[in-house]
Motif scaffolding. Structure first.
Motif, PDB file in Angstrom:
ATOM      1  N   VAL A 137      83.249  77.417  56.764  1.00 44.89           N
ATOM      2  CA  VAL A 137      84.349  76.464  56.924  1.00 44.89           C
ATOM      3  C   VAL A 137      84.152  75.431  55.826  1.00 44.89           C
ATOM      4  O   VAL A 137      83.073  74.829  55.741  1.00 44.89           O
ATOM      5  CB  VAL A 137      84.311  75.790  58.316  1.00 44.89           C
ATOM      6  CG1 VAL A 137      85.381  74.696  58.408  1.00 44.89           C
ATOM      7  CG2 VAL A 137      84.508  76.818  59.426  1.00 44.89           C
ATOM      8  N   ILE A 138      85.140  75.229  54.984  1.00 44.39           N
ATOM      9  CA  ILE A 138      84.971  74.247  53.902  1.00 44.39           C
ATOM     10  C   ILE A 138      85.858  73.044  54.207  1.00 44.39           C
ATOM     11  O   ILE A 138      87.079  73.161  54.294  1.00 44.39           O
ATOM     12  CB  ILE A 138      85.296  74.843  52.520  1.00 44.39           C
ATOM     13  CG1 ILE A 138      84.698  76.245  52.377  1.00 44.39           C
ATOM     14  CG2 ILE A 138      84.753  73.928  51.426  1.00 44.39           C
ATOM     15  CD1 ILE A 138      85.023  76.913  51.053  1.00 44.39           C
ATOM     16  N   GLY A 139      85.204  71.897  54.386  1.00 45.90           N
ATOM     17  CA  GLY A 139      85.910  70.673  54.761  1.00 45.90           C
ATOM     18  C   GLY A 139      85.478  70.239  56.151  1.00 45.90           C
ATOM     19  O   GLY A 139      85.784  70.906  57.135  1.00 45.90           O
ATOM     20  N   ALA A 160      81.924  68.330  50.442  1.00 47.19           N
ATOM     21  CA  ALA A 160      81.498  67.737  49.168  1.00 47.19           C
ATOM     22  C   ALA A 160      80.783  66.407  49.363  1.00 47.19           C
ATOM     23  O   ALA A 160      79.961  66.009  48.533  1.00 47.19           O
ATOM     24  CB  ALA A 160      82.738  67.524  48.292  1.00 47.19           C
ATOM     25  N   MET A 161      81.093  65.732  50.464  1.00 43.16           N
ATOM     26  CA  MET A 161      80.587  64.362  50.645  1.00 43.16           C
ATOM     27  C   MET A 161      79.199  64.368  51.280  1.00 43.16           C
ATOM     28  O   MET A 161      78.769  65.364  51.845  1.00 43.16           O
ATOM     29  CB  MET A 161      81.563  63.581  51.529  1.00 43.16           C
ATOM     30  CG  MET A 161      82.960  63.477  50.953  1.00 43.16           C
ATOM     31  SD  MET A 161      83.013  62.686  49.336  1.00 43.16           S
ATOM     32  CE  MET A 161      82.883  60.976  49.808  1.00 43.16           C
ATOM     33  N   PRO A 162      78.483  63.233  51.235  1.00 46.22           N
ATOM     34  CA  PRO A 162      77.153  63.179  51.859  1.00 46.22           C
ATOM     35  C   PRO A 162      77.195  63.082  53.382  1.00 46.22           C
ATOM     36  O   PRO A 162      76.159  63.158  54.034  1.00 46.22           O
ATOM     37  CB  PRO A 162      76.523  61.907  51.273  1.00 46.22           C
ATOM     38  CG  PRO A 162      77.450  61.425  50.206  1.00 46.22           C
ATOM     39  CD  PRO A 162      78.786  62.028  50.455  1.00 46.22           C
ATOM     40  N   ALA A 211      89.768  73.744  54.809  1.00 46.58           N
ATOM     41  CA  ALA A 211      90.392  72.601  55.497  1.00 46.58           C
ATOM     42  C   ALA A 211      90.061  71.372  54.659  1.00 46.58           C
ATOM     43  O   ALA A 211      89.299  70.501  55.072  1.00 46.58           O
ATOM     44  CB  ALA A 211      89.853  72.478  56.926  1.00 46.58           C
ATOM     45  N   LEU A 212      90.643  71.343  53.455  1.00 45.99           N
ATOM     46  CA  LEU A 212      90.213  70.389  52.432  1.00 45.99           C
ATOM     47  C   LEU A 212      91.055  69.124  52.372  1.00 45.99           C
ATOM     48  O   LEU A 212      90.873  68.299  51.467  1.00 45.99           O
ATOM     49  CB  LEU A 212      90.225  71.087  51.065  1.00 45.99           C
ATOM     50  CG  LEU A 212      89.365  72.369  51.019  1.00 45.99           C
ATOM     51  CD1 LEU A 212      89.690  73.197  49.795  1.00 45.99           C
ATOM     52  CD2 LEU A 212      87.888  72.018  51.025  1.00 45.99           C
ATOM     53  N   GLY A 213      91.992  68.974  53.314  1.00 45.40           N
ATOM     54  CA  GLY A 213      92.768  67.741  53.374  1.00 45.40           C
ATOM     55  C   GLY A 213      93.791  67.627  52.255  1.00 45.40           C
ATOM     56  O   GLY A 213      93.997  68.563  51.471  1.00 45.40           O
TER      57      GLY A 213
END
Ligand SMILES: Cc1cc2nc3c(=O)[nH]c(=O)nc-3n(C[C@H](O)[C@H](O)[C@H](O)COP(=O)(O)OP(=O)(O)OC[C@H]3O[C@@H](n4cnc5c(N)ncnc54)[C@H](O)[C@@H]3O)c2cc1C
Length: 416
Positions: A11-13, A37-39, A165-167
């Motif tokens: 799942v990406i995002g 991508a975020m911390p 689900a990258l917004g």
């Protein structure tokens, strides 16, 4: 399905849509890793909770679904399967019961997003959902593996199925920056251009007005554009105007500006006072008071409201003091503001445009990319504020998760 490396789903995002897809997948027995991508996870969800997390809305389903406009037929099945009541029950099960506010909007009792997100991440962890942070998805390698940029360099990941689900592209510093558009368009996926939704607009304020009123609210006003009138609040910005009541009219205003370069918004500064009442107040002797003082006392206008009247008078080449009580009363409840552009998408609450629904099957799989499903704000829908954005993000995330489970089961059954 028994969890195993052969049913690993990426799942990406890690926003509301991705995390909900992950939960449904893990419940269904898939082995799930959520990449972001975020911390840390759910940064936009946390930001959404800053002014009160408006989870969903309590209005009846037919009205609720109309908020998605043209996208309604595509969003409705997901919301029917995971309606506002289910979202509230889900939140309650995470220790976050909710209440219906006076406007019908639904908020967690804690009002903020952080307790909900914390409890949710704990539960996902207990379901063995792995979280891979600082993993920026950059596409696929030649063997069809997912490619991520990580602090340790590039990493390729094998996944049986993927949920993206990258917004959208608003508030890019929170993680969703719309960079996925090029990656998916490069694979032949039709994407309707990303545009600001629930956004502010630009206005050519005079220097005096801008310097004096930047940041000031216009409270309890009614804004009108075309046949639509919305009551609420707006805020003067350095370059224009924004705020809840503006967002509610934003889609129509944006389209008008796109076709004719401008749109005229009308603001009623005292919508509860009829024109006769206002006229009677404004017919009282002014005495030695300045016009501003007189308007402030007689019509209870705020300094920013009076400033708006001055701006409108200047634009039409008349002096405010030359107007009759009748003209002044008319102006107070229909101040024209010429909007000449849309504020940048980076400042918008949400994003219109995205993956076209014609590219998705009923299970939210992207047809040109078998095994890749999509959910949340990256799909081509928009809705006003009021809880409709999160409701659709959660519901489409759940639908994509169910879609992946069905797809995996079919493939396992056929021995693939
Ligand atoms: C200030 C503000 C207030 C809001 N308030 C509300 C509200 O009260 N109610 C409401 O309904 N809605 C509200 N919203 C909107 C709501 O937050 C969004 O609609 C919702 O978060 C969208 O969910 P999503 O999962 O689709 O995307 P996002 O929440 O944007 O999550 C997408 C995730 O994908 C990650 N990502 C993006 N690109 C990559 C990549 N290439 N590789 C890896 N990871 C990537 C991002 O880091 C991010 O974590 C608000 C929005 C803002 C900005």
């Amino acid at each position: 399905m028994t969890p195993s490396p052969t049913n690993h789903v990426a799942v990406i995002g890690a926003g509301p849509a991705g995390l909900m897809a992950a939960e449904v997948l893990a419940q269904g027995g898939a082995t799930v890793t959520v990449y972001d991508a975020m911390p840390s996870a759910g940064r936009k969800l946390l930001m959404a909770g800053r002014g009160g997390l408006n989870l969903t809305h309590s209005e009846a389903m037919p009205e609720f679904l109309k908020r998605y406009g043209e996208a309604m037929p595509h969003i409705a099945p997901a919301i029917d399967a995971f309606p506002p009541a289910a979202l509230r029950a889900w939140s309650e099960a995470l220790g976050q019961p909710s209440f219906v506010g006076s406007s019908g909007r639904v908020f967690p009792n804690a009002f903020k997003a952080s307790p909900l997100l914390r409890a949710w991440l704990r539960r996902l962890d207990s379901m063995s959902v792995q979280l891979a942070l600082r993993h920026r998805w950059i596409g696929w390698d030649a063997d069809g593996r997912l490619l991520f940029q990580t602090p340790g360099g590039q990493r390729a990941v094998d996944a049986r199925a993927t949920v993206v689900a990258l917004g959208g592209a608003s508030w890019p510093r929170l993680g969703s920056d719309g960079a996925w558009v090029e990656m998916l368009a490069g694979k032949g996926v039709t994407i309707s251009p990303l545009r600001p939704a629930n956004s502010g607009f630009t206005v050519a304020w005079s220097d005096i007005f801008r310097d004096r009123f930047e940041g000031q609210p216009l409270k309890s006003v009614a804004l009108s554009f075309g046949a639509h009138t919305v009551r609420g609040e707006a805020v003067i910005t350095r370059s224009g105007i924004e705020g809840g009541a503006i967002y509610a009219l934003a889609a129509g205003l944006r389209e008008a500006i796109a076709s004719s370069g401008q749109a005229t918004l009308r603001i009623a500064l005292r919508p509860d006072l009829g024109e006769d009442d206002l006229m009677a107040r404004l017919s009282a002797p002014k005495g030695k008071q300045s016009l501003s003082n007189f308007l402030r006392k007689a019509a209870q206008l705020s300094p920013a409201g009076i400033g708006l009247l001055q701006e409108a008078a200047i634009a039409s080449g008349v002096s405010l003091s030359s107007l009759s009580p009748a003209s002044l009363a008319g102006l107070i409840n229909a101040v024209p503001i010429e909007l000449n552009g849309v504020a940048p998408i980076a400042r918008a609450i949400s994003t219109a445009g995205g993956i076209a629904f014609s590219e998705l099957d009923a299970d939210f799989m992207i047809r040109p990319l078998p095994g890749v499903f999509a959910a949340g704000e990256m799909l081509d829908w928009e809705a006003p504020t009021g809880g409709y954005l999160l409701q659709a993000s959660f519901a489409t995330g759940a639908a994509a998760g169910r879609g992946v489970l069905k797809w995996l089961e079919r493939r396992i059954a056929s021995g693939e």
